[in-house]
Design a protein around this motif. Structure first.
Motif, short mmCIF file in Angstrom:
data_model
loop_
_atom_site.label_atom_id
_atom_site.label_comp_id
_atom_site.label_asym_id
_atom_site.label_seq_id
_atom_site.Cartn_x
_atom_site.Cartn_y
_atom_site.Cartn_z
N VAL A 4 36.13 -15.65 -12.64
CA VAL A 4 34.70 -15.31 -12.56
C VAL A 4 33.94 -16.45 -13.23
O VAL A 4 34.22 -16.80 -14.38
CB VAL A 4 34.39 -13.99 -13.29
N GLY A 5 33.00 -17.02 -12.48
CA GLY A 5 32.22 -18.13 -13.04
C GLY A 5 31.05 -17.62 -13.87
O GLY A 5 30.67 -16.44 -13.79
N GLU A 13 28.10 -15.50 -12.33
CA GLU A 13 28.55 -15.09 -11.00
C GLU A 13 28.54 -13.56 -10.85
O GLU A 13 28.59 -12.84 -11.85
CB GLU A 13 29.98 -15.60 -10.75
N VAL A 40 30.77 -10.70 -9.10
CA VAL A 40 32.01 -10.44 -8.37
C VAL A 40 32.17 -8.94 -8.18
O VAL A 40 32.13 -8.19 -9.16
CB VAL A 40 33.23 -11.02 -9.12
N ASN A 85 21.48 -10.10 -13.22
CA ASN A 85 22.40 -11.16 -12.77
C ASN A 85 21.65 -12.46 -12.49
O ASN A 85 22.12 -13.56 -12.80
CB ASN A 85 23.16 -10.68 -11.54
N ALA A 106 26.80 -12.78 -15.89
CA ALA A 106 27.83 -12.54 -14.87
C ALA A 106 28.16 -11.06 -14.79
O ALA A 106 28.12 -10.36 -15.80
CB ALA A 106 29.08 -13.34 -15.21
N GLY A 123 27.39 -11.71 -3.99
CA GLY A 123 28.33 -12.73 -4.44
C GLY A 123 29.69 -12.49 -3.83
O GLY A 123 29.79 -11.95 -2.72
N ARG A 124 30.71 -12.83 -4.56
CA ARG A 124 32.05 -12.66 -4.02
C ARG A 124 32.46 -11.21 -4.00
O ARG A 124 32.15 -10.45 -4.91
CB ARG A 124 33.05 -13.44 -4.87
N ARG A 143 30.23 -17.38 -3.19
CA ARG A 143 29.06 -16.89 -3.92
C ARG A 143 27.80 -17.18 -3.13
O ARG A 143 27.62 -18.25 -2.57
CB ARG A 143 28.98 -17.59 -5.28
#
Lengths: 228, 396
Positions: free
Chosen positions: A30-31, A34, A36, A189, A194, A209-210, A227
Motif C-alpha cells: 500500500v503506497g 493510496e 486499496v 483519502n 491511505a 484506487g486499487r 491507482r
C-alpha cells in the motif's frame, strides 16, 4: 512510496480437529495516500488479512513492513504505539465505549498517546468535519448506525495516522448513509491518508484506487487495478 | 486514566455500589471497633491510674454492688459499723485507711436527680481529692459538693438532695467510670442528710456510727491480697465483711476488653475476606464480560499494562470510596450516640483522642484500600498476559 508491505503472509486456524489457512501466502503493498479495497466473499480471509497487516494478529509465516520495518519485531508497547499513532481503525460493528460521550470516545486515542493538551479542540474539529459536532455530548446509544460509524472514523483520525484500516465500513448501513460515509472517506483519502478497506460494497471501490480480490485466503490473480 | 476509571465505575453503578458497600462494612467495622477499643483502653488506663486504693472493705454481699457503683455509677446505699475503720487502720501492713459512706439519691421530688452520693473523710482521704480540679477549695464546707464530670451542672450551680440545696464548688476530672456520674461531699454532711431520710433515720439513729467502705493502702512491699486476706481472717465474721480488690477489677476489665477487641477483630477479618472474595469473583467474571471493551482499548493503542493499570485504578477507587464511606458511617453511628453505646457496654471508657481516632481511620482505610487491588490481581495478570486481543470485529 510504499507505506505498508506484506510478504508471503500465512495465518492458519483450527476448526474442530482440522486446520485451515485463512490467509495463505499473501503479498501486497500500500503506497502513501493510496486507497486499496479488499473484496471477496465472506470467509475469504479479508478480515484476517487486515488484522495481520495492522499487527492485530501475529502471522504463522511471512512479514509486514511499515515504511520498511517489520511490525512484528515490535513488542506489545511498540504495536500499541503503532495502532495508536500510525494506523487508524474502523472496525466492524459497534466499536465505541458506551460509558463515554462521543467527544470522549474521539479523544481517547489522544490520551492513550500521552499527549498533552489540545485533544478537545482537535476532537471537536474532527467531529465538525464529519458533521457530528452537535452530538459531542451524547452517548453512543443515542446515535444512529451511520453516526456511530462516523464517530469511529473521527476516533481513527484523532492522532493523524498515515493509514486507516476499515473492515466493512458500510456493512450495516442503508444506501444513503453508506454513500455519505463513502464521500467522507474519499474526502479524507484525498487529503493524503491511505485507506485499506475490506468491503463487499463495490460502489465503495469504484473509481477510488486499487481493488484486490481475495478467495480462499489468497489474492486472486489479475484482480488488482491501478491507482486512479 | 482516573476519569476513565470513574466513568467505568459509574457505568456499572449498582454492582459497584454493592462492592463498595462490602468494603464499607469492613472499614466501618474495623474503624468503629478500633475507636470503641481505644475509648475503652483509655477508660482502663484511667481505671488503673485512679483506683488509688489497694483494697476496699465493704459489708458482706456488697462486693458486686460496690463494683457496679465504681464502674457504672449505679446508685446504692449500704453500711457497716464505723468500728471497722479502727480495726482496719490498726491492722499490720495497712499504711492508710479512709472511710466512705455511699448514699443513693432518689429520682423523686426530694432530689435533683438519682446519683450515687459518695461521702469521704476529708482528713484521711486519699481517693477523691486527687481527682478534684486544683481550683476547688482545699476542704469542703457544709452544703458544698463536688460533682462528677458527666453531671449536667456547672461550678457555682446547685443540686439538692433530700431537701438540702448544695453548691457545686468543683467538678471531678473525667475518670471514664461511674464516678463521673457521682457527687462527693464530706462525711459530716452526709450524716446530716441521713437525718432527713425517714427510712434511714430509723435504721441509723446515729449515722456517724456507720460507714459503707474502708479504702485501704497497704505498706510498700506488701501484697494487697495478703493484707486483705489477713483483715478478712481477723474481722470478716465479726463484722460481716467482704472485700474488693481494685487490681482485680482492672484485670477483669482488661480481660473483658481483650475479649471484646478480639471479637471485633475476628468480625473485621471475616468481613475483609467476604469483601475480598466477592470482589475477586466479580473481577474474574469481568474479563469475559468486558472483553469487547478491553478489545476496543487495545485496538486504539492501549498496551496490556495500561489495561492492567486501568483495572487497578477502578479497584482502588472502589476501595477508597468504600473505605471512606465506612469510616464516615461508623463515625455517624458512634460519635453522636457514644453515651448510649458505652453505657450499655458497662465498661469504663474515656473519649479517644484525635490521634487515636486518626490512627484507627488510617488503619481501616489502608486495609480497605488493599481489598479491591488484591481481589483484581488475577484479572490484571490475565489482561496483562494475552487474554485480551484487539480485534476488527466488535460484538454488538
Amino acid at each position: 512510496m510504499v507505506l505498508l508491505e506484506a510478504k508471503g503472509l500465512v495465518k492458519g486456524f483450527r476448526r474442530g480437529l482440522a486446520g485451515f489457512r485463512a490467509v495463505d501466502g499473501v503479498s501486497l503493498s500500500v503506497g502513501q495516500g493510496e486507497f486499496v479495497s479488499l473484496t471477496g466473499r465472506s470467509g475469504s480471509g479479508k478480515t484476517t488479512l487486515l488484522s495481520l497487516l495492522a499487527g492485530l494478529l501475529g502471522p504463522d509465516g511471512g512479514d509486514v513492513l511499515l515504511r520498511g520495518r517489520s511490525i512484528f519485531a515490535l513488542g506489545d508497547a511498540g504495536l500499541a504505539r503503532l495502532r495508536n499513532r500510525e494506523i487508524g481503525f474502523l472496525p466492524q460493528g459497534r466499536s465505541l465505549l458506551g460509558n463515554l460521550t462521543v467527544l470522549d470516545n474521539v479523544r481517547l486515542p489522544f490520551h492513550l498517546a500521552r499527549r498533552q493538551g489540545g485533544s478537545r479542540q482537535r476532537a471537536l474539529e474532527l467531529l465538525g468535519d464529519l458533521s457530528l459536532a452537535h452530538l459531542a455530548g451524547n452517548r453512543p446509544h443515542e446515535l444512529s448506525g451511520g453516526e456511530l460509524r462516523r464517530v469511529a472514523l473521527a476516533r481513527a483520525l484523532m492522532n493523524s495516522p498515515e493509514l486507516v484500516v476499515a473492515d466493512e465500513p458500510t456493512g450495516d448501513l442503508d444506501l444513503g448513509t453508506a454513500a455519505s460515509l463513502i464521500r467522507l472517506i474519499r474526502d479524507i483519502n484525498s487529503r493524503g491518508v491511505a485507506f485499506l478497506v475490506a468491503t463487499h460494497d463495490l460502489d465503495l471501490c469504484r473509481g477510488l484506487g486499487r481493488v484486490l480480490e481475495m478467495s480462499g485466503g489468497r489474492l486472486v490473480d489479475g484482480a488488482s487495478a491501478g491507482r486512479s | 486514566m482516573a476519569g476513565l476509571a470513574l466513568a467505568n465505575i459509574r457505568a456499572r453503578g449498582a454492582r459497584n455500589l454493592g462492592l463498595a458497600a462490602l468494603v464499607a462494612i469492613f472499614s466501618a467495622l474495623l474503624f468503629g471497633g478500633s475507636v470503641i477499643d481505644a475509648r475503652l483502653s483509655q477508660g482502663l488506663e484511667s481505671l488503673s491510674a485512679r483506683l488509688g486504693a489497694d483494697v476496699l472493705i465493704v459489708p458482706y454481699g456488697y462486693e458486686r454492688t460496690a463494683k457496679a457503683a465504681l464502674l457504672r455509677g449505679e446508685p446504692s446505699t449500704y453500711h457497716m459499723p464505723a468500728e471497722v475503720l479502727g480495726r482496719v487502720r490498726s491492722f499490720p501492713g495497712v499504711a492508710q485507711a479512709s472511710p466512705q459512706f455511699f448514699l443513693a439519691s432518689l429520682a423523686t421530688a426530694c432530689c435533683s436527680e438519682r446519683v450515687q452520693i459518695i461521702a469521704y473523710d476529708q482528713q484521711s482521704d486519699f481517693l477523691v481529692r486527687p481527682w478534684i480540679s486544683a481550683k476547688a477549695p482545699p476542704t469542703l464546707g457544709e452544703g458544698q459538693i463536688v460533682a462528677g464530670s458527666k453531671l449536667n451542672v456547672e461550678v457555682g450551680g446547685e443540686l439538692f438532695f433530700f431537701g438540702v440545696v448544695h453548691e457545686v464548688v468543683a467538678k471531678m476530672e473525667p475518670t471514664g467510670m461511674g464516678l463521673d456520674t457521682s457527687v462527693f461531699l464530706p462525711l459530716e454532711s452526709v450524716y446530716r442528710l441521713v437525718g432527713n431520710i425517714p427510712a434511714l433515720k430509723e435504721e441509723l439513729p446515729d449515722p456517724s456510727g456507720y460507714i459503707s467502705a474502708v479504702a485501704v493502702k497497704v505498706e510498700p512491699g506488701l501484697r494487697p491480697k495478703d493484707v486483705a486476706n489477713g483483715i478478712m481472717r481477723e474481722h470478716a465474721i465479726e463484722f460481716n465483711l467482704d472485700l474488693v480488690l481494685p487490681d482485680a477489677i482492672v484485670t477483669e476489665t482488661a480481660r473483658e476488653l481483650a475479649g471484646w477487641a478480639s471479637t471485633v477483630r475476628r468480625l473485621a477479618l471475616a468481613m475483609w475476606l467476604v469483601a475480598f472474595l466477592a470482589l475477586a469473583l466479580v473481577f474474574s467474571v469481568a474479563i469475559g464480560e468486558r472483553r469487547r471493551e478491553f478489545g476496543i482499548y487495545r485496538l486504539i493503542g492501549a498496551t496490556r499494562s495500561w489495561l492492567g493499570r486501568l483495572i487497578l485504578a477502578e479497584a482502588l477507587f472502589l476501595s477508597l470510596a468504600g473505605g471512606l464511606a465506612g469510616i464516615l458511617l461508623a463515625s455517624l453511628a458512634i460519635f453522636p450516640f457514644d453515651a448510649l453505646i458505652f453505657n450499655s457496654l458497662g465498661l469504663p471508657n474515656l473519649p479517644a483522642g484525635p490521634g487515636a481516632v486518626a490512627r484507627a481511620a488510617a488503619v481501616a482505610l489502608a486495609l480497605a484500600m488493599v481489598i479491591a487491588p488484591l481481589a483484581c490481581l488475577r484479572t490484571v495478570l490475565s489482561v496483562t498476559r494475552s487474554e485480551v486481543q484487539p480485534s476488527l470485529r466488535m460484538e454488538a
